[in-house]
Every structure is written in structure tokens, then in C-alpha cells.
Design a protein around this motif. Sequence first.
Motif, PDB file in Angstrom:
ATOM      1  N   ARG A  79       0.838  -1.210   0.000  1.00  0.00           N
ATOM      2  CA  ARG A  79       0.000   0.000   0.000  1.00  0.00           C
ATOM      3  C   ARG A  79       0.867   1.251   0.000  1.00  0.00           C
ATOM      4  O   ARG A  79       0.554   2.232  -0.667  1.00  0.00           O
ATOM      5  N   GLU A 139       2.196   1.778  -3.466  1.00  0.00           N
ATOM      6  CA  GLU A 139       1.107   2.275  -4.314  1.00  0.00           C
ATOM      7  C   GLU A 139       0.882   3.769  -4.069  1.00  0.00           C
ATOM      8  O   GLU A 139       0.751   4.558  -5.011  1.00  0.00           O
ATOM      9  N   ALA A 140       0.858   4.167  -2.816  1.00  0.00           N
ATOM     10  CA  ALA A 140       0.657   5.579  -2.472  1.00  0.00           C
ATOM     11  C   ALA A 140       1.813   6.435  -2.994  1.00  0.00           C
ATOM     12  O   ALA A 140       1.590   7.537  -3.497  1.00  0.00           O
ATOM     13  N   ARG A 142       3.647   5.823  -5.616  1.00  0.00           N
ATOM     14  CA  ARG A 142       3.478   5.943  -7.083  1.00  0.00           C
ATOM     15  C   ARG A 142       2.437   6.997  -7.416  1.00  0.00           C
ATOM     16  O   ARG A 142       2.620   7.783  -8.331  1.00  0.00           O
ATOM     17  N   GLU A 143       1.349   7.019  -6.650  1.00  0.00           N
ATOM     18  CA  GLU A 143       0.298   8.023  -6.883  1.00  0.00           C
ATOM     19  C   GLU A 143       0.820   9.439  -6.643  1.00  0.00           C
ATOM     20  O   GLU A 143       0.548  10.349  -7.407  1.00  0.00           O
ATOM     21  N   ALA A 149       3.211  10.518  -9.396  1.00  0.00           N
ATOM     22  CA  ALA A 149       2.548  10.709 -10.699  1.00  0.00           C
ATOM     23  C   ALA A 149       1.925  12.093 -10.808  1.00  0.00           C
ATOM     24  O   ALA A 149       1.598  12.538 -11.907  1.00  0.00           O
ATOM     25  N   ARG A 150       1.766  12.791  -9.740  1.00  0.00           N
ATOM     26  CA  ARG A 150       1.112  14.133  -9.770  1.00  0.00           C
ATOM     27  C   ARG A 150       2.031  15.187 -10.261  1.00  0.00           C
ATOM     28  O   ARG A 150       3.118  15.314 -10.260  1.00  0.00           O
TER      29      ARG A 150
END
Length: 92
Positions: A81, A84-85, A87-88, A91-92
Amino acid sequence: MALKIVESCVNCWACVDVCPSEAISQGSTHFKISAHKCTECAGDFTEQQCASICPIEGAILLADGSPANPPGSLTGIPPERLAEAMREIQAR
């Protein structure tokens, strides 16, 4: 029988005063544990005191090389998790 502090150590000093064998000292970049002095708290405590107070996951390794506080053990965030966070966020 000795624990090891690795480069992810942030030099917070939390572990120094709790070591019953006075095996922790300041190194050039992060704290270090003397292999000759470290007893892994055997005979004094049921768990390694430095690892029990360390706020950084993976900064202290057990004698077998595994982290005393593996990823997710302190934050409660599963490593998957967290990845994943991250990567998010990136990506911004």
C-alpha cells in the motif's frame, strides 16, 4: 551475536540510552553497534531495547540480517500500500 544499525538511521539518539551493554556509539554518518559489546539484550530484556525504541523501520538489523522493525511494522501500512501511495504521489 550483534545487531547492526544501517544507513537509514536518522541519528535521533533514541537507542543510545536504552542499550544495557552501552554498545551503541555515534559513527561518521550514523550510529553503530559494537559487535564486541552487543548482547542483543540477552539476560537483561526479552526484546532488543534499541529496536524497541527505534522510530525508523529497517534501521536496525538482527544478527541474521533481517530488519528488527520490518516495513509496515511501525506505521501499520502494508509495504504494498505504501508503494502504491508513493506511485500516486509521484505521478502528480
